[in-house]
Design a protein around this motif. Structure first.
Motif, PDB file in Angstrom:
ATOM      1  N   SER A  26       0.843  -1.213   0.000  1.00  0.00           N
ATOM      2  CA  SER A  26       0.000   0.000   0.000  1.00  0.00           C
ATOM      3  C   SER A  26       0.867   1.249   0.000  1.00  0.00           C
ATOM      4  O   SER A  26       0.560   2.248  -0.651  1.00  0.00           O
ATOM      5  CB  SER A  26      -0.896   0.024   1.237  1.00  0.00           C
ATOM      6  OG  SER A  26      -1.779  -1.060   1.221  1.00  0.00           O
ATOM      7  N   ASN A  27       1.933   1.185   0.726  1.00  0.00           N
ATOM      8  CA  ASN A  27       2.873   2.282   0.825  1.00  0.00           C
ATOM      9  C   ASN A  27       3.624   2.508  -0.491  1.00  0.00           C
ATOM     10  O   ASN A  27       3.684   3.621  -0.995  1.00  0.00           O
ATOM     11  CB  ASN A  27       3.877   1.923   1.916  1.00  0.00           C
ATOM     12  CG  ASN A  27       4.350   3.136   2.638  1.00  0.00           C
ATOM     13  OD1 ASN A  27       3.539   3.993   2.989  1.00  0.00           O
ATOM     14  ND2 ASN A  27       5.654   3.238   2.818  1.00  0.00           N
ATOM     15  N   LYS A  32      -0.338   4.818  -7.635  1.00  0.00           N
ATOM     16  CA  LYS A  32       0.033   4.092  -8.864  1.00  0.00           C
ATOM     17  C   LYS A  32      -1.114   3.197  -9.305  1.00  0.00           C
ATOM     18  O   LYS A  32      -1.874   2.711  -8.486  1.00  0.00           O
ATOM     19  CB  LYS A  32       1.299   3.261  -8.635  1.00  0.00           C
ATOM     20  CG  LYS A  32       2.534   4.129  -8.565  1.00  0.00           C
ATOM     21  CD  LYS A  32       3.786   3.322  -8.359  1.00  0.00           C
ATOM     22  CE  LYS A  32       5.013   4.219  -8.381  1.00  0.00           C
ATOM     23  NZ  LYS A  32       6.083   3.677  -7.536  1.00  0.00           N
ATOM     24  N   ASP A  33      -1.198   3.011 -10.633  1.00  0.00           N
ATOM     25  CA  ASP A  33      -2.253   2.163 -11.204  1.00  0.00           C
ATOM     26  C   ASP A  33      -1.856   0.701 -11.046  1.00  0.00           C
ATOM     27  O   ASP A  33      -1.126   0.159 -11.861  1.00  0.00           O
ATOM     28  CB  ASP A  33      -2.342   2.483 -12.707  1.00  0.00           C
ATOM     29  CG  ASP A  33      -3.681   3.053 -13.071  1.00  0.00           C
ATOM     30  OD1 ASP A  33      -4.613   2.902 -12.262  1.00  0.00           O
ATOM     31  OD2 ASP A  33      -3.771   3.645 -14.166  1.00  0.00           O
ATOM     32  N   MET A  51      -5.430  -8.729  -0.759  1.00  0.00           N
ATOM     33  CA  MET A  51      -6.133  -7.570  -1.350  1.00  0.00           C
ATOM     34  C   MET A  51      -7.042  -6.888  -0.336  1.00  0.00           C
ATOM     35  O   MET A  51      -7.224  -5.680  -0.374  1.00  0.00           O
ATOM     36  CB  MET A  51      -6.900  -7.981  -2.613  1.00  0.00           C
ATOM     37  CG  MET A  51      -8.001  -8.954  -2.392  1.00  0.00           C
ATOM     38  SD  MET A  51      -8.628  -9.613  -3.954  1.00  0.00           S
ATOM     39  CE  MET A  51      -9.812  -8.374  -4.343  1.00  0.00           C
ATOM     40  N   ARG A  52      -7.576  -7.681   0.590  1.00  0.00           N
ATOM     41  CA  ARG A  52      -8.464  -7.083   1.596  1.00  0.00           C
ATOM     42  C   ARG A  52      -7.707  -6.314   2.669  1.00  0.00           C
ATOM     43  O   ARG A  52      -8.291  -5.590   3.460  1.00  0.00           O
ATOM     44  CB  ARG A  52      -9.350  -8.163   2.225  1.00  0.00           C
ATOM     45  CG  ARG A  52     -10.458  -8.581   1.268  1.00  0.00           C
ATOM     46  CD  ARG A  52     -11.327  -9.646   1.853  1.00  0.00           C
ATOM     47  NE  ARG A  52     -10.571 -10.878   2.044  1.00  0.00           N
ATOM     48  CZ  ARG A  52     -11.040 -11.949   2.663  1.00  0.00           C
ATOM     49  NH1 ARG A  52     -12.254 -11.918   3.181  1.00  0.00           N
ATOM     50  NH2 ARG A  52     -10.306 -13.030   2.773  1.00  0.00           N
ATOM     51  N   CYS A  53      -6.388  -6.501   2.715  1.00  0.00           N
ATOM     52  CA  CYS A  53      -5.570  -5.737   3.669  1.00  0.00           C
ATOM     53  C   CYS A  53      -4.963  -4.501   3.031  1.00  0.00           C
ATOM     54  O   CYS A  53      -4.271  -3.729   3.689  1.00  0.00           O
ATOM     55  CB  CYS A  53      -4.441  -6.616   4.211  1.00  0.00           C
ATOM     56  SG  CYS A  53      -5.003  -7.983   5.221  1.00  0.00           S
ATOM     57  N   LEU A  54      -5.172  -4.310   1.724  1.00  0.00           N
ATOM     58  CA  LEU A  54      -4.590  -3.143   1.054  1.00  0.00           C
ATOM     59  C   LEU A  54      -5.456  -1.913   1.295  1.00  0.00           C
ATOM     60  O   LEU A  54      -6.681  -2.006   1.344  1.00  0.00           O
ATOM     61  CB  LEU A  54      -4.472  -3.395  -0.453  1.00  0.00           C
ATOM     62  CG  LEU A  54      -3.509  -4.488  -0.899  1.00  0.00           C
ATOM     63  CD1 LEU A  54      -3.604  -4.694  -2.414  1.00  0.00           C
ATOM     64  CD2 LEU A  54      -2.074  -4.152  -0.513  1.00  0.00           C
ATOM     65  N   SER A  55      -4.806  -0.770   1.410  1.00  0.00           N
ATOM     66  CA  SER A  55      -5.555   0.461   1.638  1.00  0.00           C
ATOM     67  C   SER A  55      -5.588   1.327   0.384  1.00  0.00           C
ATOM     68  O   SER A  55      -5.950   2.496   0.433  1.00  0.00           O
ATOM     69  CB  SER A  55      -4.919   1.234   2.797  1.00  0.00           C
ATOM     70  OG  SER A  55      -3.573   1.521   2.480  1.00  0.00           O
ATOM     71  N   PRO A  57      -6.525   1.577  -4.036  1.00  0.00           N
ATOM     72  CA  PRO A  57      -7.370   0.929  -5.045  1.00  0.00           C
ATOM     73  C   PRO A  57      -6.551  -0.018  -5.924  1.00  0.00           C
ATOM     74  O   PRO A  57      -5.400   0.296  -6.250  1.00  0.00           O
ATOM     75  CB  PRO A  57      -7.903   2.099  -5.879  1.00  0.00           C
ATOM     76  CG  PRO A  57      -7.207   3.325  -5.430  1.00  0.00           C
ATOM     77  CD  PRO A  57      -6.325   3.011  -4.282  1.00  0.00           C
ATOM     78  N   VAL A  58      -7.126  -1.159  -6.267  1.00  0.00           N
ATOM     79  CA  VAL A  58      -6.431  -2.108  -7.144  1.00  0.00           C
ATOM     80  C   VAL A  58      -7.414  -2.754  -8.109  1.00  0.00           C
ATOM     81  O   VAL A  58      -8.612  -2.805  -7.858  1.00  0.00           O
ATOM     82  CB  VAL A  58      -5.743  -3.272  -6.382  1.00  0.00           C
ATOM     83  CG1 VAL A  58      -4.510  -2.832  -5.654  1.00  0.00           C
ATOM     84  CG2 VAL A  58      -6.711  -3.988  -5.446  1.00  0.00           C
TER      85      VAL A  58
END
Ligand code: IMP
Ligand code: MG
Length: 175
Positions: A26-27, A32-33, A51-55, A57-58
């Motif tokens: 996330s950092n 970034k896309d 993916m559920r721990c990312l803060s 958008p992906v």
């Protein structure tokens, strides 16, 4: 027949590590896309948790690779049997697998994806079976290292079984 010999990473240990990796991603990929590419079938559970721990958008997509030839044969090759549907040109791509062994799968996918013009292309693996590596693969994000042992669980199979185990265990194959 297989016998579960030892739980190497239990649910809590995995979940903590997944959060750590997700925080770093996330950092690093803020602004970034980012396209997450899950390598079927083994990375399904890891990708879903990560993916559920990312803060950030992906976009997610899926690729399936199959190997032909004996694993020890020099003519071993990897073919994509299900490709991603996303155009990765100009995007940042993270290839996700739960376990890396010889490195051939990731090495081949990296080469094929690089030709499609992504701005960035890196890898995430939860488990690194380092002593088995035959080809060098850059691992940007790595969870655990293990010795040369056959493992199952957390998406990883033995003859298509055991993918649903919530932990990663070393097994012994008996007849
Ligand atoms: P590599 O191309 O040799 O790096 O193989 C990677 C793939 O082999 C992984 O995505 C897994 O599907 C499979 N694999 C590697 N080690 C194990 C294991 O210990 N148990 C089950 N599958 C494994
Ligand atoms: Mg397998």
């Amino acid at each position: 027949m297989i016998e579960i010999r030892e739980i190497l990473f239990d649910e809590r240990t995995i979940s903590k590590k997944v959060k750590e990796l997700a925080d770093r991603i996330s950092n690093d990929y803020a602004e970034k896309d980012l396209v997450l590419v899950c390598i079927l079938k083994g990375a399904v559970v890891f990708t879903a948790d990560l993916m559920r721990c990312l803060s950030i958008p992906v976009v997610i997509d899926f690729v399936r690779a199959a190997s032909y030839g004996a694993s020890t044969s020099p003519s071993r090759g990897i073919v994509i049997t299900k490709d991603i549907e996303t155009d990765i040109k100009g995007k940042y791509v993270l290839l996700i697998d739960t376990i890396i062994d010889t490195g051939e799968t990731l090495d081949c996918l990296l080469k094929k994806f690089r030709e499609r013009g992504p701005l960035g292309l890196e890898t995430v693996v939860l488990v690194d079976k380092k002593p088995r590596r035959t080809v060098e693969v850059p691992l940007a994000y790595k969870g655990f290292e293990i010795p040369d042992r056959f493992v199952v669980g957390y998406g990883v199979d033995c003859a298509e079984q055991y993918r649903n185990l919530p932990y990663i265990a070393a097994v012994e194959i008996t007849k």
